[in-house]
Design an enzyme around this catalytic site. Structure first.
Site, short mmCIF file in Angstrom:
data_model
loop_
_atom_site.label_atom_id
_atom_site.label_comp_id
_atom_site.label_asym_id
_atom_site.label_seq_id
_atom_site.Cartn_x
_atom_site.Cartn_y
_atom_site.Cartn_z
CG PHE A 149 23.91 18.47 14.48
CD1 PHE A 149 23.66 18.69 15.83
CD2 PHE A 149 22.99 17.71 13.77
CE1 PHE A 149 22.53 18.18 16.45
CE2 PHE A 149 21.85 17.19 14.37
CZ PHE A 149 21.63 17.42 15.72
CE LYS A 173 30.71 19.05 5.04
NZ LYS A 173 29.66 19.72 5.86
CD GLU A 176 26.04 22.22 6.58
OE1 GLU A 176 26.63 21.27 7.14
OE2 GLU A 176 25.37 22.08 5.54
CB SER A 226 20.54 11.73 8.00
OG SER A 226 20.96 12.58 6.96
CB CYS A 281 23.77 7.96 16.19
SG CYS A 281 25.37 7.57 16.87
CD GLU A 383 18.11 9.43 13.32
OE1 GLU A 383 18.29 9.74 12.13
OE2 GLU A 383 19.04 9.15 14.09
P1 NAD Z 1 23.23 15.15 8.02
O1 NAD Z 1 23.09 13.92 7.22
O2 NAD Z 1 22.26 16.25 7.79
O3 NAD Z 1 24.68 15.81 7.80
C1 NAD Z 1 25.84 15.04 7.89
C2 NAD Z 1 26.91 15.65 7.00
O4 NAD Z 1 26.46 15.58 5.63
C3 NAD Z 1 27.18 17.12 7.28
O5 NAD Z 1 28.57 17.35 7.22
C4 NAD Z 1 26.45 17.84 6.18
O6 NAD Z 1 27.06 19.06 5.81
C5 NAD Z 1 26.49 16.87 5.04
N1 NAD Z 1 25.32 16.99 4.16
C6 NAD Z 1 24.08 17.43 4.49
N2 NAD Z 1 23.28 17.38 3.42
C7 NAD Z 1 24.00 16.90 2.38
C8 NAD Z 1 23.71 16.61 1.02
N3 NAD Z 1 22.49 16.79 0.51
N4 NAD Z 1 24.69 16.12 0.25
C9 NAD Z 1 25.91 15.90 0.75
N5 NAD Z 1 26.24 16.16 2.05
C10 NAD Z 1 25.31 16.65 2.85
O7 NAD Z 1 23.24 14.70 9.56
P2 NAD Z 1 23.17 15.60 10.85
O8 NAD Z 1 21.78 16.16 10.98
O9 NAD Z 1 24.30 16.54 10.90
O10 NAD Z 1 23.41 14.52 11.99
C11 NAD Z 1 22.40 13.75 12.55
C12 NAD Z 1 22.30 12.40 11.88
O11 NAD Z 1 23.53 11.71 11.99
C13 NAD Z 1 21.27 11.50 12.52
O12 NAD Z 1 20.62 10.79 11.52
C14 NAD Z 1 22.10 10.56 13.38
O13 NAD Z 1 21.51 9.33 13.68
C15 NAD Z 1 23.29 10.40 12.52
N6 NAD Z 1 24.43 9.93 13.27
C16 NAD Z 1 24.83 8.65 13.07
C17 NAD Z 1 25.90 8.15 13.77
C18 NAD Z 1 26.37 6.74 13.55
O14 NAD Z 1 27.49 6.44 13.91
N7 NAD Z 1 25.58 5.88 12.96
C19 NAD Z 1 26.58 8.97 14.69
C20 NAD Z 1 26.14 10.28 14.86
C21 NAD Z 1 25.07 10.75 14.13
#
Ligand code: NAD
Length: 499
Positions: A149, A173, A176, A226, A281, A383
């Site tokens: 997000f 994708k 959401e 994450s 991040c 985090e």
């Molecule tokens: P998230 O892991 O909750 O979601 C990321 C994606 O995974 C979304 O599209 C979501 O729909 C999907 N998803 C969520 N739950 C899932 C599941 N159980 N099974 C399969 N897919 C699933 O992450 P977020 O809260 O949207 O974003 C924040 C996180 O992203 C933080 O941990 C941040 O550090 C990380 N991030 C990392 C980088 C990097 O380059 N390392 C960059 C930006 C953000």
């Protein structure tokens, strides 16, 4: 209620998708729209459109592909204000920061405009008698990007710009929680001349992510989010024979040496720890002053700087940062602050229960400063992803260097010093993927590559730059001989060598 639809085969899908998720306005807390949540059947439709379009797109010469990207860049620039507003309205970051999010994505588009050069292969003339060898980089075919997000423009473009430039069809994708911007990007790609089916958007949650990971026609999956989910995506995608890069969470440290310019450090930290409400991040949520005197001087300067921060709505031009993305995330951040306190941290400035007048339902969290955090605390190891800065005091350089090196995450790190030797030693020895020297957010430019180490990235190829081109292409090596008609007398039963 506004419905946010998929973007499949050149338009909204119009599917009767009964599963939907709420999209909030983080400034007010109200549900402003519903996003459809796709499933395996939705994905099949997108894959079918991708399969129809991709061979023709891959056969389009790279200069023509680049021209589409040039036009796309101009269109995004022309729609910058609209896109930034849309992005802020779902994410909550302030408008100027949304412009930065889009601009960082455009910088990858600019890199991808150079694809005729970046995708060139290699050639060896005369590798053997009458034999030449060349290697080409061909597209994977159909790739998917699963995005978080926190950068709803930049991260789809990290992946999508390079994927389509190299001749792939790309299915995004998005998160959401703020799904609208990728749909607008898909519309602008189409307007720029990208064929139908080459950049599509399928919304959804775990159901559609699993469908992506299992779909036999999808050859590459790029994920950012994450760490636990990144690891899951990596394992399941790789088990199905796909190429997977999966970027995870982060807990970036800023090491402050005794000789650092503390006024500059405090100014840098204010933006790096609290900008975008800490939902980056590459934020700097941990500061490590080296020596007790450095810690006291830094703390004395940080306190007034943090009190001076203005938290406001995402459209307030004077606000330093806006609300966090959801009520659930606000509650999670506040739980981590309570945990840090219970673990023995000193809450110097407490952002819990912050209320913005007139926006009582908004998901606001005040800036928070916690001192005397140690590496024995859970709130240090995990985090928090909010406007929370933790001070971890280190007695000397070696202790400071060990903290980010031993941490489970290894995304970014920064050192602030005037000592070139210390900076060089630190950059060389720290086990973190992206290092800043007097640079608080060491996000690499688009023509270098972005990626962390340890639990911040699974897989072995970074985003964008040369690594991105490698990820979205596979090498084909051709060994050719054009005999002049005379029969070659070499022993055909022995493995050919060039000796
Ligand atoms: P998230 O892991 O909750 O979601 C990321 C994606 O995974 C979304 O599209 C979501 O729909 C999907 N998803 C969520 N739950 C899932 C599941 N159980 N099974 C399969 N897919 C699933 O992450 P977020 O809260 O949207 O974003 C924040 C996180 O992203 C933080 O941990 C941040 O550090 C990380 N991030 C990392 C980088 C990097 O380059 N390392 C960059 C930006 C953000």
């Amino acid at each position: 209620m506004r419905i946010i639809d998929h973007f499949i085969a050149g338009g909204t899908a119009g599917l009767d998708q009964t599963r939907r998720g709420p999209v909030y306005d983080p400034n007010t807390g109200a549900v402003q729209a519903e996003v459809v949540l796709g499933d395996a059947a939705t994905l099949d439709r997108a894959v079918a459109a991708a399969q129809a379009a991709q061979p023709g797109w891959a056969a389009t010469n790279p200069q023509r592909r680049a021209r589409v990207l040039f036009r796309f860049k101009e269109l995004v620039e022309a729609h910058m204000a609209e896109l930034a507003h849309l992005l802020s309205s779902e994410h909550g970051k302030v408008i100027a920061d949304s412009r930065g999010d889009i601009q960082r994505g455009l910088e990858v588009v600019e890199f991808a405009c150079g694809i005729p050069h970046a995708q060139k292969g290699e050639y060896t003339e005369g590798a053997g008698p009458g034999i030449d060898v060349y290697s080409t980089r061909q597209p994977i075919g159909i790739g998917a990007g699963i995005t978080p997000f926190n950068f709803p423009a930049m991260i789809p473009l990290w992946m999508g710009a390079v994927a389509v430039a190299t001749g792939n069809a790309f299915i995004c994708k998005p998160s959401e929680r703020d799904p609208s911007v990728p749909v607008r990007l898909a519309e602008l790609f189409l307007e720029a001349g990208l064929p139908v089916g080459i950049f599509q958007v399928v919304h959804g949650d775990k159901v559609v992510v699993d469908a992506i990971l299992d779909h036999p026609a999808i050859g590459a999956v790029s994920f950012v989010g994450s760490s636990d989910i990144a690891n899951y995506v990596y394992q399941r995608g790789a088990a199905n024979g796909k190429r997977v890069q999966a970027m995870g969470g982060a807990k970036n440290h800023g090491i402050v040496m005794p000789d650092a310019d503390l006024d500059q450090v405090v100014s840098d930290l204010a933006g790096a720890a609290f900008g975008s409400a800490g939902e980056r991040c590459m934020a700097l949520p941990v500061v490590v002053p080296v020596g007790a005197d450095t810690a006291e001087r830094l703390k004395a300067k940080l306190i007034p700087a943090i009190h001076a921060l203005k938290v406001g709505t995402s459209t307030d031009p004077d606000a330093h940062y806006g609300p966090v993305v959801t009520a659930a995330h606000k509650a999670s951040i506040e739980r981590w602050i309570a945990r840090a306190q219970a673990e023995g941290g000193e809450i110097v400035i407490d952002g819990r229960d912050f209320v913005l007048q007139g926006h009582e339902g908004g998901f606001f969290v005040g800036p928070t400063l916690i001192d005397h955090v140690t590496d024995t605390m859970d709130s240090y190891h995990n985090e928090i992803f909010g406007p929370v800065l933790q001070i971890v005091r280190a007695p000397d350089f070696e202790t400071a260097l060990a903290l980010p090196s031993k941490h489970q995450y290894g995304n970014g790190v920064a050192i602030f010093t005037r000592n070139g030797h210390a900076a060089r030693e630190f950059a060389k020895r720290v086990t973190v993927g992206m290092v800043g020297i007097n640079v608080p957010l060491p996000v690499p430019v688009a023509y270098h590559s972005f990626g962390g180490w340890k639990r911040s990235a699974f897989g072995d190829t970074n985003q964008h730059g040369a690594e991105g081109v490698r990820f979205w292409t596979r090498v084909k090596t051709i060994t050719q001989r054009w005999p002049d008609g005379a029969v070659d007398g070499a022993n055909a039963f022995v493995i050919p060598t060039m000796g």
